[in-house]
Design an enzyme around this catalytic site. Structure first.
Site, PDB file in Angstrom:
ATOM      1  N   ARG A 127       0.832  -1.208   0.000  1.00  0.00           N
ATOM      2  CA  ARG A 127       0.000   0.000   0.000  1.00  0.00           C
ATOM      3  C   ARG A 127       0.856   1.243   0.000  1.00  0.00           C
ATOM      4  NH1 ARG A 127      -2.530   1.602   4.511  1.00  0.00           N
ATOM      5  NH2 ARG A 127      -4.141   3.048   3.848  1.00  0.00           N
ATOM      6  N   LYS A 191       2.630  -8.018  12.311  1.00  0.00           N
ATOM      7  CA  LYS A 191       1.914  -8.162  11.031  1.00  0.00           C
ATOM      8  C   LYS A 191       2.021  -9.585  10.488  1.00  0.00           C
ATOM      9  CE  LYS A 191       1.515  -5.878   6.532  1.00  0.00           C
ATOM     10  NZ  LYS A 191       1.395  -4.548   5.930  1.00  0.00           N
ATOM     11  N   ARG A 325      -0.269   4.203  19.297  1.00  0.00           N
ATOM     12  CA  ARG A 325       0.641   4.949  20.167  1.00  0.00           C
ATOM     13  C   ARG A 325       0.831   4.170  21.463  1.00  0.00           C
ATOM     14  NH1 ARG A 325      -2.519  10.031  20.881  1.00  0.00           N
ATOM     15  NH2 ARG A 325      -0.656  11.274  21.283  1.00  0.00           N
TER      16      ARG A 325
HETATM   17  C1  BTN Z   1       0.477  -3.902   2.379  1.00  0.00           C
HETATM   18  O1  BTN Z   1       0.497  -4.387   3.508  1.00  0.00           O
HETATM   19  O2  BTN Z   1       0.999  -2.821   2.114  1.00  0.00           O
HETATM   20  C2  BTN Z   1      -0.201  -4.688   1.279  1.00  0.00           C
HETATM   21  C3  BTN Z   1       0.705  -5.791   0.800  1.00  0.00           C
HETATM   22  C4  BTN Z   1       0.116  -6.616  -0.317  1.00  0.00           C
HETATM   23  C5  BTN Z   1       1.119  -7.613  -0.838  1.00  0.00           C
HETATM   24  C6  BTN Z   1       0.523  -8.555  -1.819  1.00  0.00           C
HETATM   25  S1  BTN Z   1       1.593  -9.908  -2.175  1.00  0.00           S
HETATM   26  C7  BTN Z   1       0.552 -10.396  -3.489  1.00  0.00           C
HETATM   27  C8  BTN Z   1       0.085  -9.140  -4.174  1.00  0.00           C
HETATM   28  N1  BTN Z   1       1.053  -8.737  -5.176  1.00  0.00           N
HETATM   29  C9  BTN Z   1       1.648  -7.593  -4.880  1.00  0.00           C
HETATM   30  O3  BTN Z   1       2.527  -7.031  -5.562  1.00  0.00           O
HETATM   31  N2  BTN Z   1       1.174  -7.125  -3.725  1.00  0.00           N
HETATM   32  C10 BTN Z   1       0.157  -7.982  -3.170  1.00  0.00           C
END
Ligand code: BTN
Length: 328
Positions: A127, A191, A325
C-alpha cells in the site's frame, strides 16, 4: 536452454522441494528416488532452489536438509481446498514481478474472476506505493473480480477481505488474528498479512478490482531484522498446517469478500468487524496527506471509514496510515 529442458528442471526442483518439506535430512539417493530423477538432477535442483532463496544445508555424509522447509504450491490442491468454481481461472507461477501486476497485464479471459499465485515476487507492491518483500514460503496471490458497477468504490473491500481471511484462518486453528484498519492482519501487534486493493476502470460502470494478499509463512531472524518491524508467520501461530490448504482457504476468503460487495457490506461491518478490530479503544496516530490525526480509535462506520475520537470531535477517515501509540 530449451523450454522443455527448463520445465523439466523446474519440475525436478518442485519435487525435491516437496521431498524436503518435512525438514528431515534426506540422502541424494533418497531424494532421487522420491522425485523420480537422477542424482545429478537432484544436485541441480538443490542449486536451483537455493538460487530461489530456499535455505538447504548439505549435511556431510548424510544428504540435504531444508532449514526453513515448505511444500510447493499446487494449483489443483489450492482449487480443491478453496472449492473454486471451474469458471474461475486459478494459476500458480514460480516467479512473477507481482501477482497484482500480472492480473492487470493479463486479465482472466471473458471478463470472469481469476486467481493468481506466485511462489516468489521480484517486485511485490504494498500500500501507499511501498515495496512488499516476499520471503520464500510466504503466500502471495491476487484475485481479479469484475463488477457491473462499484459506485461506493472499493473502500470497504479491504476490510471485508480482512474479516473473511481472519475467519478462515481461525477455522484452520490460526487463532488470535485480528484486522488492523484498513489492510493488515495482526497477531499481538505483529503483522501476519497485508492486503492491497486496486481498482481498474471507472467505478460508475463496468470495472474490476484486483485484491492482492501477502501472508507471512515463516519469518526467520534474518527477515525479521531486515523488515525492522514486528512480523509473524502462520507457522508460528499453528504448526503442521498444509501450505496448500492455507492458500486455498485464503483464496476462498478473498473470493467470498469480493462476492459480498454488491450485496452491501454494511451488515458485515456492523456485525463482524467489532470482533476483529484490533484498534478499537486504542490510542492511534493516523498519517494523511498534509496532516496527522491523533485520538482514540472507535470502530468503523457503514462505509468502512475509521472513526477516531479526537480533541476536536469525532473524525471519519477513509484512508491513512495508522500506528498505535504506546499507552502512557
Ligand atoms: C500492504 O500491507 O501494504 C499490502 C501488501 C500486499 C502484498 C501482496 S503480495 C501479493 C500481491 N502482489 C503484490 O505485488 N502485492 C500484493
Amino acid at each position: 536452454m530449451s523450454n522443455a529442458h527448463d520445465r523439466d528442471e523446474s519440475t525436478a526442483a518442485q519435487r525435491v522441494q516437496a521431498a524436503l518439506a518435512d525438514g528431515d535430512v534426506h540422502s541424494g539417493e533418497a531424494l532421487a528416488r522420491a522425485s523420480g530423477v537422477s542424482r545429478a538432477a537432484v544436485w541441480k535442483a538443490v542449486e536451483r532452489l537455493r538460487e530461489l532463496g530456499h535455505e538447504i544445508d548439505a549435511v556431510p555424509g548424510r544428504g540435504y536438509r531444508a532449514t526453513m522447509p515448505h511444500a510447493p504450491l499446487s494449483a489443483r490442491a489450492i482449487r480443491d481446498y478453496a472449492c473454486v468454481s471451474p469458471a474461475i481461472e486459478l494459476s500458480v507461477h514460480q516467479e512473477l514481478d507481482s501477482t497484482n501486476a500480472q492480473l492487470r497485464r493479463d486479465p482472466p479471459a471473458g471478463g470472469t474472476a481469476g486467481v493468481c499465485f506466485a511462489e516468489r515476487q521480484t517486485a511485490g507492491r504494498g500500500r501507499l506505493g511501498r515495496d512488499w518483500a516476499s520471503p520464500p514460503g510466504g503466500l502471495y496471490f491476487s484475485v481479479s473480480w469484475p463488477y457491473r458497477h462499484l459506485e461506493r468504490g472499493p473502500a470497504g473491500l479491504s476490510l471485508a477481505v480482512g474479516i473473511c481471511l481472519a475467519e478462515r484462518l481461525h477455522a484452520l486453528g490460526v487463532r488470535g488474528v485480528g484486522v488492523k484498519w484498513p489492510n493488515d492482519l495482526w497477531h499481538e501487534d505483529a503483522k501476519l498479512a497485508g492486503i492491497l486493493v486496486e481498482l481498474e476502470g471507472d467505478p460508475t460502470g463496468a470495472c474490476r478490482v484486483i485484491v492482492g494478499v501477502g501472508i507471512n509463512w515463516r519469518m526467520g531472524d534474518e527477515w525479521r531484522e531486515r523488515l525492522g518491524r514486528p512480523v509473524v508467520g502462520v507457522t508460528e501461530l499453528r504448526a503442521g498446517l498444509d501450505r496448500n490448504q492455507v492458500a486455498g482457504a485464503a483464496a476462498a476468503a478473498v473470493l467470498q469478500a469480493c462476492d459480498s460487495v454488491p450485496h452491501g457490506i454494511e451488515t458485515l461491518l456492523r456485525d463482524r468487524w467489532p470482533y476483529h478490530d484490533v484498534l478499537s479503544g486504542r490510542s492511534v496516530r493516523v498519517e494523511l496527506p498534509g496532516r496527522t490525526v491523533t485520538g482514540i480509535a472507535r470502530g468503523v462506520d457503514a462505509d468502512g471509514a475509521l472513526c477516531v475520537a479526537t480533541a476536536e470531535g469525532m473524525q471519519r477517515l477513509l484512508s491513512g496510515d495508522v500506528s498505535v501509540r504506546p499507552s502512557a
